[in-house]
Design a protein around this motif. Structure first.
Motif, mmCIF file in Angstrom:
data_model
loop_
_atom_site.group_PDB
_atom_site.id
_atom_site.type_symbol
_atom_site.label_atom_id
_atom_site.label_comp_id
_atom_site.label_asym_id
_atom_site.label_seq_id
_atom_site.Cartn_x
_atom_site.Cartn_y
_atom_site.Cartn_z
ATOM 1 N N GLY A 1 36.377 -38.956 -87.991
ATOM 2 C CA GLY A 1 35.049 -39.266 -88.510
ATOM 3 C C GLY A 1 35.044 -40.393 -89.523
ATOM 4 O O GLY A 1 34.047 -40.612 -90.214
ATOM 5 N N GLY A 2 36.174 -41.151 -89.614
ATOM 6 C CA GLY A 2 36.257 -42.264 -90.554
ATOM 7 C C GLY A 2 35.482 -43.483 -90.089
ATOM 8 O O GLY A 2 34.925 -43.519 -88.979
ATOM 9 N N HIS A 3 35.482 -44.507 -90.923
ATOM 10 C CA HIS A 3 34.702 -45.721 -90.637
ATOM 11 C C HIS A 3 35.520 -46.665 -89.753
ATOM 12 O O HIS A 3 36.712 -46.883 -89.990
ATOM 13 C CB HIS A 3 34.347 -46.415 -91.946
ATOM 14 C CG HIS A 3 33.452 -47.609 -91.764
ATOM 15 N ND1 HIS A 3 32.145 -47.505 -91.339
ATOM 16 C CD2 HIS A 3 33.696 -48.927 -91.940
ATOM 17 C CE1 HIS A 3 31.615 -48.703 -91.263
ATOM 18 N NE2 HIS A 3 32.536 -49.588 -91.624
ATOM 19 N N LEU A 4 34.867 -47.230 -88.743
ATOM 20 C CA LEU A 4 35.535 -48.160 -87.824
ATOM 21 C C LEU A 4 35.330 -49.598 -88.291
ATOM 22 O O LEU A 4 34.273 -49.958 -88.801
ATOM 23 C CB LEU A 4 34.985 -47.996 -86.404
ATOM 24 C CG LEU A 4 35.159 -46.631 -85.743
ATOM 25 C CD1 LEU A 4 34.563 -46.647 -84.342
ATOM 26 C CD2 LEU A 4 36.628 -46.233 -85.695
ATOM 27 N N VAL A 5 36.377 -50.395 -88.095
ATOM 28 C CA VAL A 5 36.316 -51.814 -88.433
ATOM 29 C C VAL A 5 36.825 -52.621 -87.253
ATOM 30 O O VAL A 5 37.634 -52.130 -86.449
ATOM 31 C CB VAL A 5 37.147 -52.134 -89.699
ATOM 32 C CG1 VAL A 5 36.555 -51.466 -90.920
ATOM 33 C CG2 VAL A 5 38.600 -51.717 -89.513
ATOM 34 N N ASN A 6 36.338 -53.857 -87.137
ATOM 35 C CA ASN A 6 36.757 -54.764 -86.062
ATOM 36 C C ASN A 6 37.859 -55.688 -86.563
ATOM 37 O O ASN A 6 37.691 -56.344 -87.590
ATOM 38 C CB ASN A 6 35.575 -55.592 -85.559
ATOM 39 C CG ASN A 6 34.549 -54.737 -84.841
ATOM 40 O OD1 ASN A 6 34.906 -53.805 -84.135
ATOM 41 N ND2 ASN A 6 33.273 -55.052 -85.032
ATOM 42 N N ASP A 7 38.948 -55.751 -85.831
ATOM 43 C CA ASP A 7 40.049 -56.667 -86.129
ATOM 44 C C ASP A 7 39.938 -57.832 -85.161
ATOM 45 O O ASP A 7 40.381 -57.756 -84.003
ATOM 46 C CB ASP A 7 41.390 -55.947 -85.974
ATOM 47 C CG ASP A 7 42.563 -56.797 -86.450
ATOM 48 O OD1 ASP A 7 42.326 -57.992 -86.735
ATOM 49 O OD2 ASP A 7 43.689 -56.286 -86.529
ATOM 50 N N SER A 8 39.315 -58.927 -85.625
ATOM 51 C CA SER A 8 39.050 -60.063 -84.734
ATOM 52 C C SER A 8 40.326 -60.782 -84.330
ATOM 53 O O SER A 8 40.371 -61.407 -83.267
ATOM 54 C CB SER A 8 38.090 -61.043 -85.421
ATOM 55 O OG SER A 8 38.638 -61.491 -86.653
ATOM 56 N N GLU A 9 41.369 -60.721 -85.164
ATOM 57 C CA GLU A 9 42.614 -61.422 -84.826
ATOM 58 C C GLU A 9 43.321 -60.782 -83.636
ATOM 59 O O GLU A 9 43.918 -61.477 -82.810
ATOM 60 C CB GLU A 9 43.541 -61.435 -86.042
ATOM 61 C CG GLU A 9 43.015 -62.283 -87.206
ATOM 62 C CD GLU A 9 44.022 -62.345 -88.342
ATOM 63 O OE1 GLU A 9 45.101 -61.718 -88.206
ATOM 64 O OE2 GLU A 9 43.735 -63.013 -89.348
ATOM 65 N N ARG A 10 43.279 -59.444 -83.546
ATOM 66 C CA ARG A 10 43.950 -58.735 -82.449
ATOM 67 C C ARG A 10 42.969 -58.272 -81.361
ATOM 68 O O ARG A 10 43.405 -57.729 -80.337
ATOM 69 C CB ARG A 10 44.709 -57.527 -82.994
ATOM 70 C CG ARG A 10 45.831 -57.910 -83.962
ATOM 71 C CD ARG A 10 46.503 -56.672 -84.533
ATOM 72 N NE ARG A 10 47.628 -57.021 -85.378
ATOM 73 C CZ ARG A 10 47.520 -57.369 -86.657
ATOM 74 N NH1 ARG A 10 46.318 -57.423 -87.219
ATOM 75 N NH2 ARG A 10 48.583 -57.684 -87.366
ATOM 76 N N GLY A 11 41.679 -58.435 -81.585
ATOM 77 C CA GLY A 11 40.701 -58.015 -80.598
ATOM 78 C C GLY A 11 40.609 -56.512 -80.457
ATOM 79 O O GLY A 11 40.489 -55.994 -79.338
ATOM 80 N N GLU A 12 40.686 -55.790 -81.580
ATOM 81 C CA GLU A 12 40.695 -54.325 -81.544
ATOM 82 C C GLU A 12 39.649 -53.765 -82.498
ATOM 83 O O GLU A 12 39.260 -54.415 -83.473
ATOM 84 C CB GLU A 12 42.072 -53.782 -81.941
ATOM 85 C CG GLU A 12 43.181 -54.203 -81.001
ATOM 86 C CD GLU A 12 44.546 -53.766 -81.518
ATOM 87 O OE1 GLU A 12 45.508 -53.807 -80.728
ATOM 88 O OE2 GLU A 12 44.647 -53.398 -82.716
ATOM 89 N N THR A 13 39.227 -52.526 -82.208
ATOM 90 C CA THR A 13 38.392 -51.747 -83.116
ATOM 91 C C THR A 13 39.214 -50.552 -83.570
ATOM 92 O O THR A 13 39.636 -49.723 -82.742
ATOM 93 C CB THR A 13 37.109 -51.273 -82.425
ATOM 94 O OG1 THR A 13 36.366 -52.412 -81.984
ATOM 95 C CG2 THR A 13 36.242 -50.467 -83.379
ATOM 96 N N VAL A 14 39.477 -50.441 -84.866
ATOM 97 C CA VAL A 14 40.382 -49.415 -85.384
ATOM 98 C C VAL A 14 39.681 -48.619 -86.474
ATOM 99 O O VAL A 14 38.695 -49.064 -87.070
ATOM 100 C CB VAL A 14 41.680 -50.043 -85.948
ATOM 101 C CG1 VAL A 14 42.420 -50.795 -84.864
ATOM 102 C CG2 VAL A 14 41.361 -50.973 -87.105
ATOM 103 N N CYS A 15 40.224 -47.437 -86.733
ATOM 104 C CA CYS A 15 39.711 -46.590 -87.799
ATOM 105 C C CYS A 15 40.377 -46.993 -89.108
ATOM 106 O O CYS A 15 41.609 -47.107 -89.172
ATOM 107 C CB CYS A 15 39.984 -45.125 -87.497
ATOM 108 S SG CYS A 15 39.472 -43.998 -88.840
ATOM 109 N N ARG A 16 39.572 -47.189 -90.118
ATOM 110 C CA ARG A 16 40.107 -47.614 -91.402
ATOM 111 C C ARG A 16 40.862 -46.491 -92.109
ATOM 112 O O ARG A 16 41.741 -46.746 -92.938
ATOM 113 C CB ARG A 16 38.963 -48.104 -92.293
ATOM 114 C CG ARG A 16 39.412 -48.710 -93.604
ATOM 115 C CD ARG A 16 38.242 -49.340 -94.321
ATOM 116 N NE ARG A 16 37.188 -48.344 -94.592
ATOM 117 C CZ ARG A 16 36.026 -48.640 -95.166
ATOM 118 N NH1 ARG A 16 35.748 -49.902 -95.486
ATOM 119 N NH2 ARG A 16 35.131 -47.694 -95.379
#
Length: 325
Positions: free
Chosen positions: A35-50
């Motif tokens: 249930g954590g906040h998701l962030v976009n990693d534009s360098e790797r092209g991924e969406t990860v949980c912070r």
């Protein structure tokens, strides 16, 4: 009774829809594990949980540019949707331009009917690009600035600055009573001095369509009305060009700079033409380094009389002798 049931059912439907939308939004911004906040990693092209580091999406398409820009001007220069905007064109390069080559995309020549059609399109394109008298004025003036700058060998930054100065003069309504060529020439003369690549008034007059007196008069007016900060021309700024045109060595150029620096310290340059001082310094340096250059050759390159060269030449040598003593 039936109306109450219908009303209750509609409210339940709306509540269910709202709950589904809220859950959908939660799925987009919250991690499905913690249930954590998701962030976009534009360098790797991924969406990860912070919080827990779970990779929710990967191999995303990066729709942004592959380069970095640190300011607005750099961003405009690196844009891939067309040429960068420029003040050297009356419309800043934002309109279309039909080339003069009568060839298609494969390099094949057009037929006579197609050439006539393209000529009509060019005519209409030019009419649409200049909508009023102000734009026609600006187009003519910027064309003159580009022509004179090409003849004088001035770089693009001087042309850009001259275009900005002319635009300001047009906006400040300084043109009534003065010719377009006169204001355009004055703008180029001022821009060259601001950029540290000055040209003498005689050189400017040789490529302009107006006489020297009008250029000088209009230049003083434009500088005064626009509050342009222009330093007096430095004689040393003329030395590299004169030395290059005369095929002199680096030693001669350094010696000429040294003579001018000595003249500044002794106050010899006060009230003297910077072009004459530079020409005399180049001539004196060529003699001191045993390079054969005549006064007439220097006079032709600097566009100044031999009498002036001789007078300034003696003054420079006297200042040099006083320092050595």
């Amino acid at each position: 009774m039936s109306e109450n049931v219908r009303s209750y059912t509609d409210e339940r439907t709306r509540d269910d829809t709202t709950t589904e939308e809220t859950d959908g939004e939660r799925e987009q911004v919250e991690c499905p594990e913690c249930g954590g906040h998701l962030v976009n990693d534009s360098e790797r092209g991924e969406t990860v949980c912070r919080d827990c580091g779970l990779v929710v999406e990967e191999d995303e398409i990066d729709r942004g540019p592959e380069w970095r820009a640190f300011d607005a001007s750099e961003k405009d220069e690196k844009s891939r949707v067309g040429a960068p905007t420029t003040n050297m064109m009356h419309d800043k390069g934002l309109s279309t331009n039909i080339g003069w080559q009568d060839k298609d995309a494969y390099g094949n020549s057009l037929s006579s009917r197609q050439r006539e059609k393209m000529q009509r399109l060019r005519t209409w394109n030019e009419r649409f690009r200049t909508r009023d008298s102000k734009e026609r004025n600006l187009k003519q003036a910027l064309g003159e600035i580009d022509r004179m700058a090409s003849a004088l060998g001035l770089p693009d930054n001087v042309r850009e600055t001259a275009s900005v100065i002319y635009r300001r003069a047009l906006e400040e309504d300084l043109l009534p009573g003065r010719s377009i060529e006169g204001v355009a020439t004055s703008s180029l003369y001022a821009a060259a001095r601001q950029a540290g690549t000055p040209r003498s008034l005689d050189e400017i007059a040789n490529v302009s369509r107006v006489d020297k007196d009008e250029i000088a008069r209009t230049y003083r007016y434009v500088v005064r009305e626009l509050n342009l900060e222009i330093q007096p021309a430095d004689p040393e700024s003329y030395v590299p060009r004169f030395a290059s045109d005369l095929d002199l060595s680096d030693e001669s150029e350094r010696r000429a700079r040294g003579l001018l620096q000595t003249a500044k310290r002794e106050g010899v340059h006060s009230g003297k033409s910077p072009v004459g001082l530079a020409a005399a310094a180049v001539y004196a340096a060529s003699l001191l380094t045993n390079e054969k250059v005549t006064q007439s050759e220097v006079s032709e390159v600097a566009n100044i009389s031999e009498v002036t060269i001789r007078n300034r030449y003696h003054e420079l040598l006297e200042a040099e002798e006083q320092v050595e003593v």
